[in-house]
Scaffold this motif. Structure first.
Motif, PDB file in Angstrom:
ATOM      1  N   SER A  89     -56.468 103.086   9.936  1.00 41.43           N
ATOM      2  CA  SER A  89     -55.489 103.967   9.292  1.00 41.43           C
ATOM      3  C   SER A  89     -55.349 105.186  10.196  1.00 41.43           C
ATOM      4  CB  SER A  89     -55.933 104.332   7.880  1.00 41.43           C
ATOM      5  OG  SER A  89     -57.189 104.943   7.903  1.00 41.43           O
ATOM      6  N   THR A  93     -61.605 106.178   7.298  1.00 40.13           N
ATOM      7  CA  THR A  93     -61.893 104.777   7.005  1.00 40.13           C
ATOM      8  C   THR A  93     -60.713 104.136   6.273  1.00 40.13           C
ATOM      9  OG1 THR A  93     -64.239 105.283   6.894  1.00 40.13           O
ATOM     10  CG2 THR A  93     -63.529 103.309   5.741  1.00 40.13           C
ATOM     11  N   SER A  97     -58.462 105.756   0.141  1.00 43.02           N
ATOM     12  CA  SER A  97     -57.209 106.530  -0.013  1.00 43.02           C
ATOM     13  C   SER A  97     -56.246 106.241   1.134  1.00 43.02           C
ATOM     14  CB  SER A  97     -57.481 108.038  -0.093  1.00 43.02           C
ATOM     15  OG  SER A  97     -58.117 108.356  -1.289  1.00 43.02           O
ATOM     16  N   ALA A 120     -66.252 107.474  10.534  1.00 39.25           N
ATOM     17  CA  ALA A 120     -65.726 108.710   9.946  1.00 39.25           C
ATOM     18  C   ALA A 120     -64.998 108.468   8.624  1.00 39.25           C
ATOM     19  CB  ALA A 120     -64.775 109.373  10.935  1.00 39.25           C
ATOM     20  N   THR A 121     -65.300 109.335   7.693  1.00 45.88           N
ATOM     21  CA  THR A 121     -64.583 109.408   6.426  1.00 45.88           C
ATOM     22  C   THR A 121     -64.816 110.821   5.912  1.00 45.88           C
ATOM     23  OG1 THR A 121     -64.241 108.378   4.282  1.00 45.88           O
ATOM     24  CG2 THR A 121     -66.515 108.514   4.996  1.00 45.88           C
ATOM     25  N   PHE A 142     -57.022 110.884  -4.562  1.00 46.34           N
ATOM     26  CA  PHE A 142     -55.997 111.866  -4.941  1.00 46.34           C
ATOM     27  C   PHE A 142     -55.703 111.808  -6.443  1.00 46.34           C
ATOM     28  CE2 PHE A 142     -55.037 111.224  -0.436  1.00 46.34           C
ATOM     29  CZ  PHE A 142     -54.880 112.538  -0.019  1.00 46.34           C
ATOM     30  N   ALA A 192     -64.296 121.644   0.903  1.00 41.40           N
ATOM     31  CA  ALA A 192     -64.512 121.499   2.352  1.00 41.40           C
ATOM     32  C   ALA A 192     -63.166 121.319   3.029  1.00 41.40           C
ATOM     33  CB  ALA A 192     -65.400 120.295   2.618  1.00 41.40           C
ATOM     34  N   GLU A 194     -60.896 121.080   6.752  1.00 42.02           N
ATOM     35  CA  GLU A 194     -60.890 120.863   8.198  1.00 42.02           C
ATOM     36  C   GLU A 194     -62.236 120.342   8.722  1.00 42.02           C
ATOM     37  OE1 GLU A 194     -57.762 120.653   8.532  1.00 42.02           O
ATOM     38  OE2 GLU A 194     -57.423 122.032  10.176  1.00 42.02           O
ATOM     39  N   LEU A 195     -62.811 119.394   7.993  1.00 46.13           N
ATOM     40  CA  LEU A 195     -64.111 118.828   8.391  1.00 46.13           C
ATOM     41  C   LEU A 195     -64.055 118.257   9.805  1.00 46.13           C
ATOM     42  CD1 LEU A 195     -64.945 117.056   5.018  1.00 46.13           C
ATOM     43  CD2 LEU A 195     -66.387 118.787   6.123  1.00 46.13           C
ATOM     44  N   LYS A 197     -63.560 119.672  12.449  1.00 45.10           N
ATOM     45  CA  LYS A 197     -62.662 120.373  13.378  1.00 45.10           C
ATOM     46  C   LYS A 197     -63.195 121.778  13.657  1.00 45.10           C
ATOM     47  CE  LYS A 197     -58.795 118.039  11.176  1.00 45.10           C
ATOM     48  NZ  LYS A 197     -57.496 118.195  10.551  1.00 45.10           N
ATOM     49  N   MET A 221     -58.286 118.934   2.938  1.00 43.57           N
ATOM     50  CA  MET A 221     -59.321 119.414   2.018  1.00 43.57           C
ATOM     51  C   MET A 221     -59.942 118.316   1.176  1.00 43.57           C
ATOM     52  SD  MET A 221     -57.591 122.767   0.509  1.00 43.57           S
ATOM     53  CE  MET A 221     -57.349 124.174   1.580  1.00 43.57           C
ATOM     54  N   VAL A 222     -61.234 118.499   0.925  1.00 41.69           N
ATOM     55  CA  VAL A 222     -61.932 117.647  -0.039  1.00 41.69           C
ATOM     56  C   VAL A 222     -62.575 118.562  -1.072  1.00 41.69           C
ATOM     57  CG1 VAL A 222     -63.689 115.871  -0.394  1.00 41.69           C
ATOM     58  CG2 VAL A 222     -62.487 115.981   1.795  1.00 41.69           C
TER      59      VAL A 222
END
Ligand code: SAM
Length: 282
Positions: A89, A93, A97, A120-121, A142, A192, A194-195, A197, A221-222
């Motif tokens: 995607s 992962t 989503s 990465a996720t 979401f 959280a 811009e993980l 980055k 954002m998470v």
């Protein structure tokens, strides 16, 4: 039906890609990207950039939510020809989503191997840096973008005791937090952004604390939210509310009464009588 993942038979690989930091690609991911014969991807331009960075040339086929179904047969055709197929995607992962769930299910049903590469996720780094209980957790993805639907979804999650993880767009986060505070109460959260980055930032506190400080409302954002900590004591619920809580969860009235009686260490008939009298008082 069992699967031997590494028997070299035609396989669909679910391949994670970075959520911001290119260094998060694993050696194995790069090897599999090189090895597959064809790569299904959400956006051929995005994946093209990634492959360019890695110096890999590959046949790319667009697989977004609008044509995912059509691609099922294409993927099966490649697998029938003995080819290795990859699915990526745009970020993180696949399936999480992101497109891929129906495709993976279809390929499994058709008896081919589906192998997931770990990588990465956004949800796991957000969860494990939240300082909220990491287990059990519920990944929601979401929420609906419509306010009324979002409220309904959150009402349904109000009694959830697990830590909850949501993905949210930056322009909706403020409203979501306000609705959450109204429905859940002032829970502890972690936001959280811009993980992985350069401008990664994590806000931790109660919803009110987070909302009362200036928030950077940009980037990805998470949102991690503490589960309901009140449920176990029931001290804040009347007996009728307690019974209705289980009825809302899908239990019949009698089953809900039975469960409440057990939890409150009371007789079923006693709960029933009080429930009826509280009903009549309405
Ligand atoms: N498949 C991806 C995964 O494994 O996490 C998620 C894709 S979903 C379409 C995109 C959402 O993931 C964003 O809206 C955001 O909530 C979250 N996300 C992706 N990258 C992120 C990052 N670097 N920092 C924080 N959240 C991120």
């Amino acid at each position: 039906m069992s699967q031997k993942s590494y028997d070299e038979s035609p396989t669909l690989y679910l391949i994670p890609t970075p959520i911001g930091n290119m260094e998060d690609l694993t050696y194995r991911t790069v090897e599999v990207l090189k090895m597959v014969d064809v790569l299904f991807c959400e956006d051929t331009r995005e994946t093209g950039l990634l492959l360019n960075y890695l110096g890999i040339k590959k046949k790319l086929i667009a697989n977004h939510e609008y044509n995912e179904e059509k691609n099922h047969e294409k993927v099966i055709q490649y697998l029938e020809e003995g080819k290795m197929v990859g699915l990526v995607s745009d970020r993180g992962t696949p399936v999480i989503s992101d497109p891929g769930y129906e495709l993976a299910r279809y390929v499994i049903e058709k008896g081919y191997n589906v192998v997931a590469l770990p990588g990465a996720t956004a949800l796991i780094p957000a969860l494990i840096t939240s300082s909220l209980a990491p287990m059990p957790f519920l990944f929601y993805g979401f929420l609906n973008s419509k306010k009324s639907k979002k409220e309904q979804e959150l009402e349904q999650l109000k009694q959830e005791t697990s830590t909850m993880i949501f993905y949210e767009a930056p322009h909706r986060i403020q409203e979501t937090l306000e609705i959450m505070r109204k429905i859940f109460g002032d829970r502890k959260i972690s936001l959280a952004r811009e993980l992985t980055k350069k401008y990664e930032e994590i806000y931790r506190g109660t919803i009110t604390e987070i909302l009362s400080n200036p928030l950077e409302l940009k980037g990805e954002m998470v949102l991690v939210v503490e589960g309901n900590k009140e449920k176990k004591t029931f001290t804040n619920l009347s007996l009728k509310e307690h019974v209705e809580l289980y009825m809302e969860d899908g239990l019949s009235k009698m089953d809900a009464i039975k469960k409440v009686a057990k939890e409150r260490n009371m007789k079923k008939s006693e709960v029933y009588d009080i429930y009826l009298s509280e009903e009549e008082e309405k």
